[in-house]
Design a protein around this motif. Structure first.
Motif, PDB file in Angstrom:
ATOM      1  N   SER A 200       0.831  -1.192   0.000  1.00 31.89           N
ATOM      2  CA  SER A 200       0.000   0.000   0.000  1.00 31.89           C
ATOM      3  C   SER A 200       0.868   1.245   0.000  1.00 31.89           C
ATOM      4  O   SER A 200       2.038   1.189   0.347  1.00 31.89           O
ATOM      5  CB  SER A 200      -0.864  -0.051   1.255  1.00 31.89           C
ATOM      6  OG  SER A 200      -2.054   0.640   1.074  1.00 31.89           O
ATOM      7  N   GLU A 275      -7.539  -3.567  -7.626  1.00 31.08           N
ATOM      8  CA  GLU A 275      -8.177  -3.625  -6.289  1.00 31.08           C
ATOM      9  C   GLU A 275      -7.819  -2.407  -5.445  1.00 31.08           C
ATOM     10  O   GLU A 275      -7.180  -2.544  -4.410  1.00 31.08           O
ATOM     11  CB  GLU A 275      -7.668  -4.851  -5.518  1.00 31.08           C
ATOM     12  CG  GLU A 275      -7.780  -6.168  -6.191  1.00 31.08           C
ATOM     13  CD  GLU A 275      -6.856  -7.217  -5.545  1.00 31.08           C
ATOM     14  OE1 GLU A 275      -6.105  -6.888  -4.604  1.00 31.08           O
ATOM     15  OE2 GLU A 275      -6.890  -8.366  -5.996  1.00 31.08           O
ATOM     16  N   ARG A 314      -3.833   5.074  12.487  1.00 33.41           N
ATOM     17  CA  ARG A 314      -2.738   5.232  11.511  1.00 33.41           C
ATOM     18  C   ARG A 314      -1.521   5.989  12.055  1.00 33.41           C
ATOM     19  O   ARG A 314      -0.388   5.557  11.852  1.00 33.41           O
ATOM     20  CB  ARG A 314      -3.246   5.880  10.223  1.00 33.41           C
ATOM     21  CG  ARG A 314      -4.388   5.080   9.553  1.00 33.41           C
ATOM     22  CD  ARG A 314      -4.653   5.491   8.120  1.00 33.41           C
ATOM     23  NE  ARG A 314      -3.557   5.071   7.269  1.00 33.41           N
ATOM     24  CZ  ARG A 314      -2.615   5.864   6.829  1.00 33.41           C
ATOM     25  NH1 ARG A 314      -2.636   7.151   7.136  1.00 33.41           N
ATOM     26  NH2 ARG A 314      -1.642   5.384   6.089  1.00 33.41           N
ATOM     27  N   TYR A 372      -9.030   3.312   6.025  1.00 33.94           N
ATOM     28  CA  TYR A 372      -8.364   2.692   7.177  1.00 33.94           C
ATOM     29  C   TYR A 372      -8.535   3.537   8.447  1.00 33.94           C
ATOM     30  O   TYR A 372      -7.636   3.625   9.266  1.00 33.94           O
ATOM     31  CB  TYR A 372      -6.886   2.419   6.863  1.00 33.94           C
ATOM     32  CG  TYR A 372      -6.720   1.612   5.600  1.00 33.94           C
ATOM     33  CD1 TYR A 372      -7.108   0.276   5.568  1.00 33.94           C
ATOM     34  CD2 TYR A 372      -6.218   2.189   4.427  1.00 33.94           C
ATOM     35  CE1 TYR A 372      -6.998  -0.468   4.394  1.00 33.94           C
ATOM     36  CE2 TYR A 372      -6.102   1.447   3.255  1.00 33.94           C
ATOM     37  CZ  TYR A 372      -6.493   0.121   3.254  1.00 33.94           C
ATOM     38  OH  TYR A 372      -6.391  -0.606   2.090  1.00 33.94           O
TER      39      TYR A 372
HETATM   40  N1  LLP Z   1      -5.611  -5.713  -2.400  1.00 33.49           N
HETATM   41  C1  LLP Z   1      -5.092  -6.402  -1.370  1.00 33.49           C
HETATM   42  C2  LLP Z   1      -4.883  -7.848  -1.515  1.00 33.49           C
HETATM   43  C3  LLP Z   1      -4.753  -5.732  -0.178  1.00 33.49           C
HETATM   44  O1  LLP Z   1      -4.229  -6.425   0.829  1.00 33.49           O
HETATM   45  C4  LLP Z   1      -4.963  -4.346  -0.071  1.00 33.49           C
HETATM   46  C5  LLP Z   1      -4.617  -3.623   1.156  1.00 33.49           C
HETATM   47  C6  LLP Z   1      -5.525  -3.674  -1.169  1.00 33.49           C
HETATM   48  C7  LLP Z   1      -5.834  -4.392  -2.311  1.00 33.49           C
HETATM   49  C8  LLP Z   1      -5.813  -2.214  -1.160  1.00 33.49           C
HETATM   50  O2  LLP Z   1      -4.687  -1.419  -0.958  1.00 33.49           O
HETATM   51  P1  LLP Z   1      -4.814   0.187  -1.080  1.00 33.49           P
HETATM   52  O3  LLP Z   1      -5.222   0.504  -2.496  1.00 33.49           O
HETATM   53  O4  LLP Z   1      -5.853   0.631  -0.114  1.00 33.49           O
HETATM   54  O5  LLP Z   1      -3.486   0.676  -0.738  1.00 33.49           O
HETATM   55  N2  LLP Z   1      -3.997  -0.089   7.123  1.00 33.49           N
HETATM   56  C9  LLP Z   1      -2.961   0.406   6.239  1.00 33.49           C
HETATM   57  C10 LLP Z   1      -3.116  -0.137   4.843  1.00 33.49           C
HETATM   58  C11 LLP Z   1      -3.169  -1.641   4.780  1.00 33.49           C
HETATM   59  C12 LLP Z   1      -3.451  -2.165   3.410  1.00 33.49           C
HETATM   60  C13 LLP Z   1      -3.810  -3.600   3.443  1.00 33.49           C
HETATM   61  N3  LLP Z   1      -4.089  -4.179   2.157  1.00 33.49           N
HETATM   62  C14 LLP Z   1      -2.961   1.924   6.266  1.00 33.49           C
HETATM   63  O6  LLP Z   1      -3.758   2.511   6.987  1.00 33.49           O
HETATM   64  O7  LLP Z   1      -2.136   2.556   5.621  1.00 33.49           O
END
Ligand code: LLP
Length: 391
Positions: A200, A275, A314, A372
């Motif tokens: 991420s 995703e 966060r 998040y």
């Molecule tokens: N696909 C999968 C398999 C994932 O594990 C994640 C996020 C996403 C898509 C989406 O990622 P994004 O586009 O939102 O970056 N709690 C942390 C972020 C953890 C992300 C976990 N997986 C934060 O607050 O920064």
């Protein structure tokens, strides 16, 4: 965020936030649905012909979900809880991609009974488990293999997922064993896709480009053996700017990202999927909290608010920086820590930062917390969960 007549406004339609505090009881997450729609439209336009599965772990508020479903999104889910929420919010089983390293037998069984669109498998024992359960149910599971290309995207270690020592995805050397397992369960498993997710907050795209190069080769090789292979899911993870919000720069990054993805995968002639979570919803949300005390020690000034790390973790977990505004514009600033009521020293939103000169009873707005935020909230210290409002 913008001040109009000294009052903070959110989003492209400049919606005033002050009225939300009229009967204030406890911290409130506010989400601007028009902002989310605009972000989705921008991404859909940049990633033409790519199916977007919203990673609902970022924000699973039912109205946010419904809004994204109406805009055209599918959903990336990681638990039976998320599957249920997605279905309740108007998504159908064929809108769901199921990711995650720890799917239980019960979760897999339910997903198979529902006949969801795709299961992104993260390990050989999981592939075996899905094959066996699907066989028992007389179903054919649509499988994408999540491969781990061992690539560093230069993000916080807690949110990197595409390195060899991360628990996510499968090493490329495992491909022969995966192929053997797919053949063993040819009656109950159909290989439909390859997937990847590097982590991420991806701001630099070199690693992403390299990962696509590695995986496109694997895709072409596997397609010879498995002609049903027809989808490539290039994951989520596109980053945003928290410290100096610059939506124009984010659009440029989006265009660059789309170019890397489309150029890197176009000649596969396959169905492309992504995703995203954060990119769609982070800027559209804010956390409104009330100042309880201004506490001064010989060392520091603390602005103690009623939101805590239990509401927005966060900053504590990743040292993430969220800009903090006063709901009503103040004439001066002060240097202070903004902290919550939780009995932990990691319960902070800002340290030694310039904060508006607020006093007890005033409201602060912690920006860019639509992703998040609530979805990671807890009742630690038996604090109540925050409220959520869509505007
Ligand atoms: N696909 C999968 C398999 C994932 O594990 C994640 C996020 C996403 C898509 C989406 O990622 P994004 O586009 O939102 O970056 N709690 C942390 C972020 C953890 C992300 C976990 N997986 C934060 O607050 O920064």
């Amino acid at each position: 965020m913008e001040y109009i007549n000294n009052e903070l406004h959110l989003g492209p339609k400049k919606k005033g936030l002050k009225s939300l505090t009229a009967n204030y009881m406890r911290p409130i997450y506010v989400y601007d649905l028009d902002f989310i729609r605009a972000r989705y439209a921008a991404m859909a336009q940049a990633l033409k012909n790519v199916r977007i599965f919203y990673a609902m772990k970022a924000n699973s508020n039912p109205e946010v979900m419904r809004c994204l479903k109406e805009a055209g999104a599918g959903a990336d889910v990681v638990s039976l809880g998320e599957i249920k929420r997605a279905l309740e919010s108007g998504f159908g089983p064929q809108d769901l991609v199921y990711s995650g390293v720890g799917k239980t037998r019960h979760e897999i069984t339910e997903a198979l009974k529902l006949e969801i669109y795709q299961i992104n498998v993260e390990s050989l024992p999981e592939l075996e488990r899905v094959g066996e359960i699907a066989r028992g149910l007389g179903k054919k599971a649509a499988i994408a293999l999540r491969l781990n290309p061992d690539i560093d995207i230069n993000t916080h270690p807690y949110i990197a997922t595409g390195l060899r020592d991360n628990k996510f995805g499968m090493e490329l050397s495992l491909v022969p064993a995966l192929e053997a397992c797919l053949k063993k369960y040819s009656d109950s498993l159909e290989l439909v896709g390859l997937s990847l997710h590097l982590g991420s907050m991806m701001i630099e795209l070199e690693g992403f480009k390299e990962a696509l190069q590695r995986l496109r080769k694997v895709y072409l090789e596997m397609q010879n053996e498995f002609p049903t292979l027809r989808r490539f899911d290039f994951g989520g993870g596109l980053g945003i700017f928290y410290d100096r919000v610059d939506l124009v720069k984010e659009q440029e990054l989006l265009r660059e990202y789309a170019k890397v993805a489309l150029d890197g995968l176009q000649d596969l002639n396959c169905e492309l999927q992504t995703e995203p979570g954060r990119w769609l919803v982070a800027h559209a949300g804010a956390l409104i909290t009330q100042v309880q005390y201004i506490k001064e020690t010989t060392q520091k000034k603390f602005v103690i608010v009623d939101a805590g790390m239990n509401h927005l973790i966060r900053p504590s977990l990743y040292e993430a920086k969220h800009l903090i505004y006063s709901l009503e514009k103040k004439s001066g600033d002060m240097v202070a820590d903004v902290v919550g009521p939780i009995c932990e020293s990691s319960d902070f939103f800002a340290k030694d930062s310039l904060v508006a000169q607020v006093k007890e009873g005033d409201f602060l707005v912690i920006s860019d917390s639509g992703a998040y935020g609530y979805s990671m909230a807890s009742t630690y210290n038996l604090q109540e969960l925050p409220l959520e409002v869509c505007i």
